[in-house]
Design a protein around this motif. Structure first.
Motif, PDB file in Angstrom:
ATOM      1  N   LEU A  51       0.816  -1.208   0.000  1.00 33.48           N
ATOM      2  CA  LEU A  51       0.000   0.000   0.000  1.00 33.48           C
ATOM      3  C   LEU A  51       0.853   1.264   0.000  1.00 33.48           C
ATOM      4  O   LEU A  51       0.593   2.199  -0.776  1.00 33.48           O
ATOM      5  CB  LEU A  51      -0.937   0.003   1.214  1.00 33.48           C
ATOM      6  CG  LEU A  51      -2.083  -0.998   1.169  1.00 33.48           C
ATOM      7  CD1 LEU A  51      -2.678  -1.180   2.563  1.00 33.48           C
ATOM      8  CD2 LEU A  51      -3.146  -0.565   0.174  1.00 33.48           C
ATOM      9  N   ASP A  52       1.854   1.316   0.856  1.00 30.64           N
ATOM     10  CA  ASP A  52       2.726   2.489   0.928  1.00 30.64           C
ATOM     11  C   ASP A  52       3.487   2.673  -0.380  1.00 30.64           C
ATOM     12  O   ASP A  52       3.582   3.783  -0.895  1.00 30.64           O
ATOM     13  CB  ASP A  52       3.695   2.354   2.103  1.00 30.64           C
ATOM     14  CG  ASP A  52       4.625   3.551   2.224  1.00 30.64           C
ATOM     15  OD1 ASP A  52       4.129   4.695   2.312  1.00 30.64           O
ATOM     16  OD2 ASP A  52       5.856   3.350   2.226  1.00 30.64           O
ATOM     17  N   ASP A  53       4.029   1.602  -0.941  1.00 27.05           N
ATOM     18  CA  ASP A  53       4.779   1.715  -2.194  1.00 27.05           C
ATOM     19  C   ASP A  53       3.901   2.233  -3.323  1.00 27.05           C
ATOM     20  O   ASP A  53       4.328   3.081  -4.118  1.00 27.05           O
ATOM     21  CB  ASP A  53       5.387   0.371  -2.591  1.00 27.05           C
ATOM     22  CG  ASP A  53       6.568  -0.049  -1.724  1.00 27.05           C
ATOM     23  OD1 ASP A  53       7.009   0.744  -0.861  1.00 27.05           O
ATOM     24  OD2 ASP A  53       7.050  -1.186  -1.910  1.00 27.05           O
ATOM     25  N   ALA A  54       2.665   1.757  -3.426  1.00 25.06           N
ATOM     26  CA  ALA A  54       1.777   2.202  -4.501  1.00 25.06           C
ATOM     27  C   ALA A  54       1.429   3.685  -4.348  1.00 25.06           C
ATOM     28  O   ALA A  54       1.476   4.446  -5.320  1.00 25.06           O
ATOM     29  CB  ALA A  54       0.514   1.352  -4.535  1.00 25.06           C
ATOM     30  N   ALA A  55       1.086   4.103  -3.140  1.00 24.97           N
ATOM     31  CA  ALA A  55       0.760   5.519  -2.916  1.00 24.97           C
ATOM     32  C   ALA A  55       2.004   6.391  -3.081  1.00 24.97           C
ATOM     33  O   ALA A  55       1.947   7.470  -3.684  1.00 24.97           O
ATOM     34  CB  ALA A  55       0.158   5.703  -1.523  1.00 24.97           C
ATOM     35  N   PHE A  56       3.135   5.921  -2.562  1.00 23.46           N
ATOM     36  CA  PHE A  56       4.396   6.652  -2.659  1.00 23.46           C
ATOM     37  C   PHE A  56       4.766   6.934  -4.110  1.00 23.46           C
ATOM     38  O   PHE A  56       5.095   8.064  -4.481  1.00 23.46           O
ATOM     39  CB  PHE A  56       5.511   5.840  -1.982  1.00 23.46           C
ATOM     40  CG  PHE A  56       6.886   6.381  -2.238  1.00 23.46           C
ATOM     41  CD1 PHE A  56       7.452   7.277  -1.356  1.00 23.46           C
ATOM     42  CD2 PHE A  56       7.613   5.998  -3.356  1.00 23.46           C
ATOM     43  CE1 PHE A  56       8.729   7.788  -1.593  1.00 23.46           C
ATOM     44  CE2 PHE A  56       8.872   6.504  -3.594  1.00 23.46           C
ATOM     45  CZ  PHE A  56       9.432   7.412  -2.710  1.00 23.46           C
ATOM     46  N   VAL A  77      10.566  11.597  -2.892  1.00 17.19           N
ATOM     47  CA  VAL A  77       9.586  11.961  -1.862  1.00 17.19           C
ATOM     48  C   VAL A  77       9.718  10.999  -0.682  1.00 17.19           C
ATOM     49  O   VAL A  77      10.294   9.916  -0.810  1.00 17.19           O
ATOM     50  CB  VAL A  77       8.131  11.985  -2.392  1.00 17.19           C
ATOM     51  CG1 VAL A  77       7.963  12.969  -3.524  1.00 17.19           C
ATOM     52  CG2 VAL A  77       7.652  10.618  -2.787  1.00 17.19           C
ATOM     53  N   LEU A  78       9.203  11.411   0.448  1.00 12.10           N
ATOM     54  CA  LEU A  78       9.227  10.602   1.663  1.00 12.10           C
ATOM     55  C   LEU A  78       7.810  10.459   2.205  1.00 12.10           C
ATOM     56  O   LEU A  78       6.992  11.368   2.071  1.00 12.10           O
ATOM     57  CB  LEU A  78      10.086  11.274   2.739  1.00 12.10           C
ATOM     58  CG  LEU A  78      11.551  11.506   2.383  1.00 12.10           C
ATOM     59  CD1 LEU A  78      12.206  12.382   3.438  1.00 12.10           C
ATOM     60  CD2 LEU A  78      12.279  10.183   2.242  1.00 12.10           C
ATOM     61  N   THR A  79       7.542   9.330   2.834  1.00 10.28           N
ATOM     62  CA  THR A  79       6.260   9.139   3.499  1.00 10.28           C
ATOM     63  C   THR A  79       6.297   9.881   4.830  1.00 10.28           C
ATOM     64  O   THR A  79       7.140   9.601   5.679  1.00 10.28           O
ATOM     65  CB  THR A  79       6.003   7.632   3.749  1.00 10.28           C
ATOM     66  OG1 THR A  79       6.080   6.931   2.513  1.00 10.28           O
ATOM     67  CG2 THR A  79       4.646   7.412   4.397  1.00 10.28           C
TER      68      THR A  79
END
Length: 147
Positions: free
Chosen positions: A63-68, A80-82
């Protein structure tokens, strides 16, 4: 869509696969488009918790990789950074391929809000997440795999 954007997306995909050592373990696939990204991770039993389904940490990664990468698709100069990421787990995944689809919701200049949805092999929603992403001071360059 211009060749410059397509080149940016392919460089981000290359950075993901070759610059992030953790991906040697998960063996994901990544496809990036304008303000969107899709991550696929083949499920393996070494991702399982004691109840024999995929651990939430793998959900988070997808999920994080896709949104990132949806967020980084619109930033061409820096990584960019989460900043924050929240998720809700709704269905156990026990096999097949997990697919996370991310998209940008808002570009606020210094912050980008993106969300993603994770699907099991049957296309059923298994989780969703959203986060805020910020520009770093790390240049997108061959040194970090952006090539």
């Amino acid at each position: 869509m211009s060749d410059l954007w397509q080149d940016h997306y392919r460089k981000l995909e290359n950075m993901y696969l070759k610059g992030a050592n953790i991906n040697a373990f998960f063996k994901p696939e990544l496809k990036i488009g304008r303000m969107e990204a899709e991550v696929k991770i083949p499920v393996r039993t070494d991702f399982f918790h004691a109840a024999q389904s995929v651990h939430g940490a793998v959900y988070f990664k997808a999920l994080d990789d896709a949104a990132f990468f949806a967020a980084n698709s619109i930033v061409t100069d820096v990584f960019v950074l989460t900043l924050t990421f929240q998720l809700q787990l709704t269905r156990a995944i026990k096999g097949g391929v997990m697919t996370a689809k991310g998209k940008v919701l808002q570009n606020l200049g210094n912050q980008i809000i993106a969300e993603s949805v994770l699907y099991d092999e049957r296309g059923k929603e298994a989780a969703r997440g959203s986060g805020v992403f910020v520009k770093s001071k790390v240049a997108l360059s061959p040194e970090i795999g952006y090539a």
